[in-house]
Design a protein around this motif. Structure first.
Motif, PDB file in Angstrom:
ATOM      1  N   GLU A  37       0.826  -1.213   0.000  1.00  0.00           N
ATOM      2  CA  GLU A  37       0.000   0.000   0.000  1.00  0.00           C
ATOM      3  C   GLU A  37       0.860   1.263   0.000  1.00  0.00           C
ATOM      4  OE1 GLU A  37      -3.410   0.702  -0.218  1.00  0.00           O
ATOM      5  OE2 GLU A  37      -3.284  -1.343  -0.972  1.00  0.00           O
ATOM      6  N   SER A  38       2.130   1.126   0.388  1.00  0.00           N
ATOM      7  CA  SER A  38       2.979   2.314   0.496  1.00  0.00           C
ATOM      8  C   SER A  38       4.149   2.339  -0.496  1.00  0.00           C
ATOM      9  CB  SER A  38       3.517   2.445   1.922  1.00  0.00           C
ATOM     10  OG  SER A  38       4.278   1.312   2.261  1.00  0.00           O
ATOM     11  N   ASP A  39       4.267   1.328  -1.358  1.00  0.00           N
ATOM     12  CA  ASP A  39       5.398   1.263  -2.297  1.00  0.00           C
ATOM     13  C   ASP A  39       4.938   0.881  -3.691  1.00  0.00           C
ATOM     14  OD1 ASP A  39       7.919   1.418  -0.531  1.00  0.00           O
ATOM     15  OD2 ASP A  39       6.718  -0.133   0.457  1.00  0.00           O
ATOM     16  N   LEU A  40       5.484   1.578  -4.681  1.00  0.00           N
ATOM     17  CA  LEU A  40       5.233   1.241  -6.079  1.00  0.00           C
ATOM     18  C   LEU A  40       6.524   1.468  -6.848  1.00  0.00           C
ATOM     19  CD1 LEU A  40       2.147   2.022  -8.177  1.00  0.00           C
ATOM     20  CD2 LEU A  40       4.377   2.574  -9.110  1.00  0.00           C
ATOM     21  N   ALA A  41       6.914   0.508  -7.653  1.00  0.00           N
ATOM     22  CA  ALA A  41       8.104   0.627  -8.497  1.00  0.00           C
ATOM     23  C   ALA A  41       7.672   0.482  -9.944  1.00  0.00           C
ATOM     24  CB  ALA A  41       9.127  -0.445  -8.137  1.00  0.00           C
ATOM     25  N   ALA A  42       8.311   1.251 -10.835  1.00  0.00           N
ATOM     26  CA  ALA A  42       7.986   1.196 -12.261  1.00  0.00           C
ATOM     27  C   ALA A  42       9.254   1.417 -13.063  1.00  0.00           C
ATOM     28  CB  ALA A  42       6.948   2.268 -12.607  1.00  0.00           C
ATOM     29  N   GLU A  43       9.161   1.158 -14.358  1.00  0.00           N
ATOM     30  CA  GLU A  43      10.281   1.382 -15.263  1.00  0.00           C
ATOM     31  C   GLU A  43       9.795   2.227 -16.427  1.00  0.00           C
ATOM     32  OE1 GLU A  43      12.705  -1.464 -18.123  1.00  0.00           O
ATOM     33  OE2 GLU A  43      13.136  -1.849 -15.995  1.00  0.00           O
ATOM     34  N   CYS A  56       6.983   6.137  -2.814  1.00  0.00           N
ATOM     35  CA  CYS A  56       6.764   5.660  -1.456  1.00  0.00           C
ATOM     36  C   CYS A  56       5.840   6.649  -0.743  1.00  0.00           C
ATOM     37  CB  CYS A  56       8.095   5.540  -0.722  1.00  0.00           C
ATOM     38  SG  CYS A  56       7.938   4.879   0.938  1.00  0.00           S
ATOM     39  N   TRP A  57       4.760   6.149  -0.173  1.00  0.00           N
ATOM     40  CA  TRP A  57       3.777   6.989   0.504  1.00  0.00           C
ATOM     41  C   TRP A  57       3.882   6.823   2.008  1.00  0.00           C
ATOM     42  CZ3 TRP A  57       0.911  10.979   0.884  1.00  0.00           C
ATOM     43  CH2 TRP A  57      -0.207  11.020   1.693  1.00  0.00           C
ATOM     44  N   SER A  58       3.973   7.943   2.728  1.00  0.00           N
ATOM     45  CA  SER A  58       3.942   7.931   4.185  1.00  0.00           C
ATOM     46  C   SER A  58       2.630   8.558   4.638  1.00  0.00           C
ATOM     47  CB  SER A  58       5.114   8.723   4.776  1.00  0.00           C
ATOM     48  OG  SER A  58       4.937   8.844   6.177  1.00  0.00           O
ATOM     49  N   ASP A  59       1.739   7.723   5.096  1.00  0.00           N
ATOM     50  CA  ASP A  59       0.443   8.198   5.577  1.00  0.00           C
ATOM     51  C   ASP A  59       0.616   9.045   6.839  1.00  0.00           C
ATOM     52  OD1 ASP A  59      -2.408   8.224   5.228  1.00  0.00           O
ATOM     53  OD2 ASP A  59      -2.554   6.877   6.964  1.00  0.00           O
ATOM     54  N   GLU A  60       1.607   8.699   7.650  1.00  0.00           N
ATOM     55  CA  GLU A  60       1.837   9.405   8.918  1.00  0.00           C
ATOM     56  C   GLU A  60       2.117  10.893   8.725  1.00  0.00           C
ATOM     57  OE1 GLU A  60       5.002   7.480  10.991  1.00  0.00           O
ATOM     58  OE2 GLU A  60       3.952   5.563  11.055  1.00  0.00           O
ATOM     59  N   SER A  62       1.864  12.415   5.500  1.00  0.00           N
ATOM     60  CA  SER A  62       1.216  12.830   4.247  1.00  0.00           C
ATOM     61  C   SER A  62       2.225  13.315   3.209  1.00  0.00           C
ATOM     62  CB  SER A  62       0.178  13.913   4.515  1.00  0.00           C
ATOM     63  OG  SER A  62      -0.834  13.428   5.360  1.00  0.00           O
ATOM     64  N   VAL A  63       3.235  12.480   2.978  1.00  0.00           N
ATOM     65  CA  VAL A  63       4.275  12.805   2.004  1.00  0.00           C
ATOM     66  C   VAL A  63       4.470  11.627   1.063  1.00  0.00           C
ATOM     67  CG1 VAL A  63       6.749  13.258   1.688  1.00  0.00           C
ATOM     68  CG2 VAL A  63       5.510  14.378   3.533  1.00  0.00           C
ATOM     69  N   MET A  64       4.570  11.950  -0.222  1.00  0.00           N
ATOM     70  CA  MET A  64       4.916  10.927  -1.202  1.00  0.00           C
ATOM     71  C   MET A  64       6.330  11.217  -1.681  1.00  0.00           C
ATOM     72  SD  MET A  64       3.207   9.638  -4.773  1.00  0.00           S
ATOM     73  CE  MET A  64       3.599  11.135  -5.664  1.00  0.00           C
ATOM     74  N   HIS A  65       7.212  10.270  -1.450  1.00  0.00           N
ATOM     75  CA  HIS A  65       8.591  10.377  -1.914  1.00  0.00           C
ATOM     76  C   HIS A  65       8.688   9.711  -3.273  1.00  0.00           C
ATOM     77  CE1 HIS A  65      12.857   9.245  -2.279  1.00  0.00           C
ATOM     78  NE2 HIS A  65      13.015  10.443  -1.770  1.00  0.00           N
ATOM     79  N   PHE A  66       9.436  10.335  -4.172  1.00  0.00           N
ATOM     80  CA  PHE A  66       9.594   9.824  -5.528  1.00  0.00           C
ATOM     81  C   PHE A  66      11.068   9.842  -5.888  1.00  0.00           C
ATOM     82  CE2 PHE A  66      10.252  11.222  -9.966  1.00  0.00           C
ATOM     83  CZ  PHE A  66       9.853  10.065 -10.612  1.00  0.00           C
ATOM     84  N   SER A  67      11.517   8.806  -6.601  1.00  0.00           N
ATOM     85  CA  SER A  67      12.887   8.809  -7.115  1.00  0.00           C
ATOM     86  C   SER A  67      12.911   8.178  -8.499  1.00  0.00           C
ATOM     87  CB  SER A  67      13.841   8.075  -6.175  1.00  0.00           C
ATOM     88  OG  SER A  67      13.476   6.722  -6.048  1.00  0.00           O
ATOM     89  N   ALA A  68      13.861   8.633  -9.288  1.00  0.00           N
ATOM     90  CA  ALA A  68      14.110   8.079 -10.622  1.00  0.00           C
ATOM     91  C   ALA A  68      15.597   7.736 -10.668  1.00  0.00           C
ATOM     92  CB  ALA A  68      13.759   9.095 -11.712  1.00  0.00           C
ATOM     93  N   ALA A  69      15.894   6.435 -10.757  1.00  0.00           N
ATOM     94  CA  ALA A  69      17.281   5.966 -10.741  1.00  0.00           C
ATOM     95  C   ALA A  69      17.768   5.730 -12.160  1.00  0.00           C
ATOM     96  CB  ALA A  69      17.387   4.681  -9.927  1.00  0.00           C
ATOM     97  N   PHE A  70      18.988   6.147 -12.418  1.00  0.00           N
ATOM     98  CA  PHE A  70      19.625   5.956 -13.714  1.00  0.00           C
ATOM     99  C   PHE A  70      20.080   4.509 -13.859  1.00  0.00           C
ATOM    100  CE2 PHE A  70      19.842  10.372 -13.022  1.00  0.00           C
ATOM    101  CZ  PHE A  70      20.132  11.014 -14.205  1.00  0.00           C
ATOM    102  N   ASP A  71      20.152   4.048 -15.079  1.00  0.00           N
ATOM    103  CA  ASP A  71      20.685   2.716 -15.354  1.00  0.00           C
ATOM    104  C   ASP A  71      22.191   2.854 -15.611  1.00  0.00           C
ATOM    105  OD1 ASP A  71      20.938   0.050 -15.900  1.00  0.00           O
ATOM    106  OD2 ASP A  71      20.070   0.167 -17.908  1.00  0.00           O
ATOM    107  N   MET A  72      22.909   3.322 -14.597  1.00  0.00           N
ATOM    108  CA  MET A  72      24.375   3.431 -14.663  1.00  0.00           C
ATOM    109  C   MET A  72      24.915   3.431 -13.247  1.00  0.00           C
ATOM    110  SD  MET A  72      25.406   7.441 -15.352  1.00  0.00           S
ATOM    111  CE  MET A  72      24.510   7.713 -16.835  1.00  0.00           C
TER     112      MET A  72
END
Length: 169
Positions: A37-43, A56-60, A62-72
């Motif tokens: 419920e708090s994690d989603l990964a995509a490509e 990543c969602w923190s209900d406590e 109310s923040v959604m953290h987002f990251s985009a990782a390079f393929d290197m």
């Protein structure tokens, strides 16, 4: 802390924005895995590489953290130069920031969305978040390559990568 804008609404519940992220990712026909419920990964495919998107969602808080990782991945001997490049690249960003995964040496774009006081994130905000992240990753990808594999300094890499072409060939 009380809600100063609307003291009568001290507790505001935000619905899980990852439900909306899942819809946006599906609409783009990208592969994804809703781990919990708090994690989603995509490509997502980019011009230079595929980017690993993580939400990543923190209900406590109310923040959604987002990251985009390079393929290197940066070899250990190139990481000091990469840290310098990250600092210089971050000076050119309006939102988000670049960092590096310490274990792998992988450059990562990160941003957090504060959603306290809103019923949920808007689809347009999620789309913009992803679009901005991929645009910035694509813009700086050559500079990361120049530092990691080309042996360039951070300044040389940025100068070469940010070269704007004028006219048509």
């Amino acid at each position: 802390m009380p809600n100063l804008a609307h003291p009568e609404d001290d507790v505001i519940t935000v619905s899980n924005p990852l439900d909306l992220v899942e819809q946006v990712i599906s609409a783009n026909e990208w592969l994804f895995d809703r781990r919990s419920e708090s994690d989603l990964a995509a490509e997502a495919q980019g011009k230079w590489c595929d980017y690993g998107l993580y939400f990543c969602w923190s209900d406590e808080i109310s923040v959604m953290h987002f990251s985009a990782a390079f393929d290197m991945k940066a070899p250990v001997k190139q990481r000091a130069a990469l840290y310098e490049l990250l600092a210089k690249a971050n000076e050119r960003l309006w939102i988000g920031h670049f960092g590096m995964d310490e274990e792998t040496g992988m450059p990562v774009y990160r941003h957090a969305m504060l959603l306290r006081g809103t019923p949920s994130a808007a689809a347009e905000s999620i789309e913009d978040l992803i679009d901005i992240a991929i645009t910035e990753c694509e813009r700086f990808f050559p500079a990361f390559q120049f530092v990691i594999w080309g042996g360039k300094s951070a300044e040389e890499a940025l100068d070469a990568a940010m070269l704007e072409c004028a006219g048509e060939a």
